[in-house]
Design a protein around this motif. Structure first.
Motif, mmCIF file in Angstrom:
data_model
loop_
_atom_site.group_PDB
_atom_site.id
_atom_site.type_symbol
_atom_site.label_atom_id
_atom_site.label_comp_id
_atom_site.label_asym_id
_atom_site.label_seq_id
_atom_site.Cartn_x
_atom_site.Cartn_y
_atom_site.Cartn_z
ATOM 1 N N GLN A 118 0.859 -1.203 -0.104
ATOM 2 C CA GLN A 118 -0.136 -0.131 -0.109
ATOM 3 C C GLN A 118 0.825 1.211 -0.051
ATOM 4 O O GLN A 118 1.931 1.341 0.767
ATOM 5 C CB GLN A 118 -0.990 0.077 1.187
ATOM 6 C CG GLN A 118 -1.917 -1.080 1.246
ATOM 7 C CD GLN A 118 -3.127 -0.955 0.246
ATOM 8 O OE1 GLN A 118 -3.368 0.216 0.075
ATOM 9 N NE2 GLN A 118 -3.541 -1.999 -0.329
ATOM 10 N N THR A 120 1.208 4.809 1.231
ATOM 11 C CA THR A 120 0.728 5.761 2.477
ATOM 12 C C THR A 120 1.371 7.234 2.520
ATOM 13 O O THR A 120 2.452 7.210 1.913
ATOM 14 C CB THR A 120 0.873 5.167 3.880
ATOM 15 O OG1 THR A 120 2.200 4.852 4.230
ATOM 16 C CG2 THR A 120 0.255 3.689 3.871
ATOM 17 N N TRP A 121 0.631 8.015 3.245
ATOM 18 C CA TRP A 121 1.456 9.300 3.385
ATOM 19 C C TRP A 121 1.940 9.320 5.013
ATOM 20 O O TRP A 121 1.014 9.030 5.962
ATOM 21 C CB TRP A 121 0.356 10.362 3.385
ATOM 22 C CG TRP A 121 0.859 11.934 3.653
ATOM 23 C CD1 TRP A 121 0.574 12.547 4.622
ATOM 24 C CD2 TRP A 121 1.618 12.582 2.781
ATOM 25 N NE1 TRP A 121 1.314 13.687 4.500
ATOM 26 C CE2 TRP A 121 1.855 13.630 3.359
ATOM 27 C CE3 TRP A 121 2.008 12.117 1.266
ATOM 28 C CZ2 TRP A 121 2.618 14.712 2.603
ATOM 29 C CZ3 TRP A 121 2.753 13.320 0.607
ATOM 30 C CH2 TRP A 121 3.021 14.571 1.394
ATOM 31 N N PHE A 161 0.793 5.855 9.714
ATOM 32 C CA PHE A 161 0.411 6.785 8.415
ATOM 33 C C PHE A 161 -0.916 7.807 8.564
ATOM 34 O O PHE A 161 -1.702 7.446 9.669
ATOM 35 C CB PHE A 161 0.704 6.309 7.186
ATOM 36 C CG PHE A 161 -0.364 4.959 7.158
ATOM 37 C CD1 PHE A 161 -1.743 5.327 6.583
ATOM 38 C CD2 PHE A 161 0.044 3.784 7.590
ATOM 39 C CE1 PHE A 161 -2.674 3.985 6.363
ATOM 40 C CE2 PHE A 161 -0.855 2.557 7.499
ATOM 41 C CZ PHE A 161 -2.141 2.911 7.103
ATOM 42 N N PRO A 163 -4.407 8.065 7.291
ATOM 43 C CA PRO A 163 -5.486 7.782 6.187
ATOM 44 C C PRO A 163 -6.333 8.854 5.774
ATOM 45 O O PRO A 163 -6.896 8.600 4.710
ATOM 46 C CB PRO A 163 -6.108 6.651 7.035
ATOM 47 C CG PRO A 163 -5.889 7.031 8.561
ATOM 48 C CD PRO A 163 -4.768 7.680 8.469
ATOM 49 N N THR A 168 -2.561 8.716 0.669
ATOM 50 C CA THR A 168 -2.681 7.416 1.232
ATOM 51 C C THR A 168 -3.935 7.034 0.585
ATOM 52 O O THR A 168 -4.923 7.212 0.662
ATOM 53 C CB THR A 168 -3.272 7.255 3.010
ATOM 54 O OG1 THR A 168 -2.079 7.876 3.390
ATOM 55 C CG2 THR A 168 -3.362 5.762 3.309
ATOM 56 N N GLY A 171 -6.703 5.267 1.982
ATOM 57 C CA GLY A 171 -7.155 6.134 3.093
ATOM 58 C C GLY A 171 -8.624 5.864 3.780
ATOM 59 O O GLY A 171 -8.904 5.357 4.779
#
Ligand code: XMP
Length: 505
Positions: A118, A120-121, A161, A163, A168, A171
């Motif tokens: 995945q 993500t941020w 992270f 969401p 993301t 998210g």
């Protein structure tokens, strides 16, 4: 209902908005909210924040919250706090993670139905290094062993992270899974809200008279329309034309409210009163004060003429009322304090009707559309309460308003025609207090310049100057210098915020 506990993240409001977009009502609350209140929630989310748990001053949580049986999701600092409070360990990471980061997850629990890899941020310096008892690891990244943790039995989850941030990629899906775990009802919709609010106002007001100050802005427009739907002619609206409104705005208000909705609307032409008070005033803060006070005085005078009103409608938004200690609310309230009629209710004993108190601006716009308000009002860009007085540097006079208004109108027309009105959040003309030499039609002119200001921004606290294509800039410049006599130059402000502000005063 979901409570989002605010630990100071710049994304705290965004979490609330995402939950609402998923159809569940959420509120942003200070992180020290009482346990009693927390018990009312179907689910609790702990936001991120700039804290460091190794410091004594770090914001904490009442540990008893973990025994309430209410599902909990911790995001970033929120996850670290869960681990810390329940006996795990949090340490400064050797490699900090910022921006898009690939993580590997176990596709179960809040990740069910998702693939293992995945995007993500991330935005963190600390990380969870030891899990508390009862927790399992649900995901890791190259530099962080615990990017997702869960205690399925107690329904407590943590994500390193964010969401809520669109970077993301899944998210929203993750937040949706959490909402399913909370079993909260998906009943937050603007259609329902509008219906309920109208019947609530009807009951509340009974046969009383209600007054409202319309400003032409979306908040007071939607608030007044909602109240009008509930009580019709018992509502009396007052629109004070300060003479400092943009070209066409007063006419637009009359058309939308008096003609289309047949509201009781009194338009008070107070241009001369305002200009008289502003004579020789050049200091921006003094201008604000004078305009604010005179506005209240005129509103007071006009409301007395109506007589016997018990209630005052205000277009207060969620971001204005949110309690102190919550990140964005404080600033928004300060910005707004200049132009509302906040002094009135206390002084005159009005009771307040604030139908938009629980809503964000985009939700208010949705209601505006549902109530069939014209697009120009629903999508109106922000406009300061003190109006064009802040866009005439130095003394605001009738002569200068005659230069600024048509120039500003041309800018608005051209930006809209170029289809840039959705991507540039604020654009307008400023008239400085200088003159320069020009040549027009073979003769020398000595006229004012117009400053074009246009910014892109998410929240108006920071902003970039808008990259308007040269051909549009040229068209604006040619039209203003051709059409507005007295203007012989157009300059473009290429300053972001900071260091500049959006307005010039
Ligand atoms: P600044 O100039 O502070 O503007 O970067 C940020 C946002 O606030 C608006 N603004 C005001 N709104 N009364 C208002 O109601 C004011 O005195 C005022 N000053 C600035 C500005 O238009 C921008 O959207």
């Amino acid at each position: 209902m979901i409570y989002v506990l605010d630990y100071g993240s710049q994304y705290s409001h965004l979490i609330v908005r995402r939950i609402r977009e998923l159809g569940v009502y959420a509120e942003l609350v200070p992180c020290n909210i009482s346990l009693e209140k927390l018990k009312q929630a179907d689910g609790i989310i702990l936001s991120g924040g700039p804290q460091n748990l190794s410091e004594k001053s770090a914001l904490r949580i009442d540990k008893r919250v973990f025994n309430l049986g209410i599902p909990i999701l911790g995001i970033c600092y929120g996850q670290q706090l869960i681990a810390f409070e329940l006996g795990g360990k949090v340490k400064a990471a050797r490699h900090r993670e910022y921006g898009p980061t690939e993580v590997t997850i176990k596709p179960k629990g809040i990740f069910s139905g998702m693939t293992k890899k995945q995007i993500t941020w991330m935005s963190h310096g600390d990380q969870v290094t030891k899990l508390p008892k009862g927790f399992v690891q649900l995901g890791y990244s190259k530099n962080c062993a615990n990017v997702a943790i869960a205690d399925e039995k107690r329904k407590i989850y943590g994500l390193q992270f964010h969401p809520e941030v669109i970077h993301t990629l899944n998210g929203i899906k993750i937040l949706k899974s959490f909402l399913q775990i909370t079993k909260s009802k998906r009943n937050w919709s603007m259609v329902d809200f509008t219906k309920k609010e109208i019947s609530k106002i009807k009951k509340l007001v009974g046969k009383d008279k209600v007054i409202c100050a319309l400003s032409g802005g979306v908040d007071s427009a939607v608030a007044a329309t909602l109240v009008h739907k509930a009580i019709g002619k018992q509502l009396f609206c007052i629109y004070v034309d300060t003479g400092l409104m943009r070209a066409g705005e007063t006419e637009q208000v009359v058309k939308a409210f008096k003609k289309s909705q047949r509201m009781n609307l009194k338009v008070v032409n107070a241009t001369n009163e305002f200009l008289k008070k502003l004579k020789n005033v050049t200091d921006p803060e003094k201008k604000r004060k004078i305009i604010g006070e005179l506005f209240i005085r005129i509103f007071e005078r006009e409301s007395k003429k109506i007589g016997g009103a018990k209630w005052l409608v205000q277009g207060t938004l969620y971001t204005d009322v949110i309690e102190a200690g919550v990140s964005i609310g404080k600033t928004a309230a300060v910005i707004k304090s200049h132009h509302n009629v906040g002094g009135l209710p206390k002084k005159f004993g009005f009771k307040l009707i604030e139908p938009l108190r629980d809503l964000y601006k985009d939700e208010v716009r949705k209601i505006g559309v549902l109530l069939k308000l014209p697009e120009d009002i629903v999508q109106r860009q922000p406009f300061p309460g003190p109006g064009l007085a802040l866009r005439i540097i130095g003394e605001a006079t009738e002569e200068k308003l005659k230069l600024l208004k048509p120039a500003d109108k041309i800018i608005r027309e051209e930006i809209k025609k170029a289809g840039l009105d959705k991507s540039i959040q604020q654009y307008f003309a400023v008239l400085p207090d200088i003159k320069s030499v020009g040549v027009q039609g073979d003769s020398r002119t000595y006229g004012y310049p117009i400053i074009l200001r246009a910014v892109t921004t998410k929240d108006f606290m920071t902003a970039h100057w808008a990259r308007i294509p040269y051909n549009i800039l040229e068209r604006i410049s040619v039209r203003i210098t051709n059409e507005v006599r007295g203007i012989n130059r157009v300059v473009y402000d290429i300053t972001s915020k900071p260091p500049g502000t959006v307005e010039w005063e």
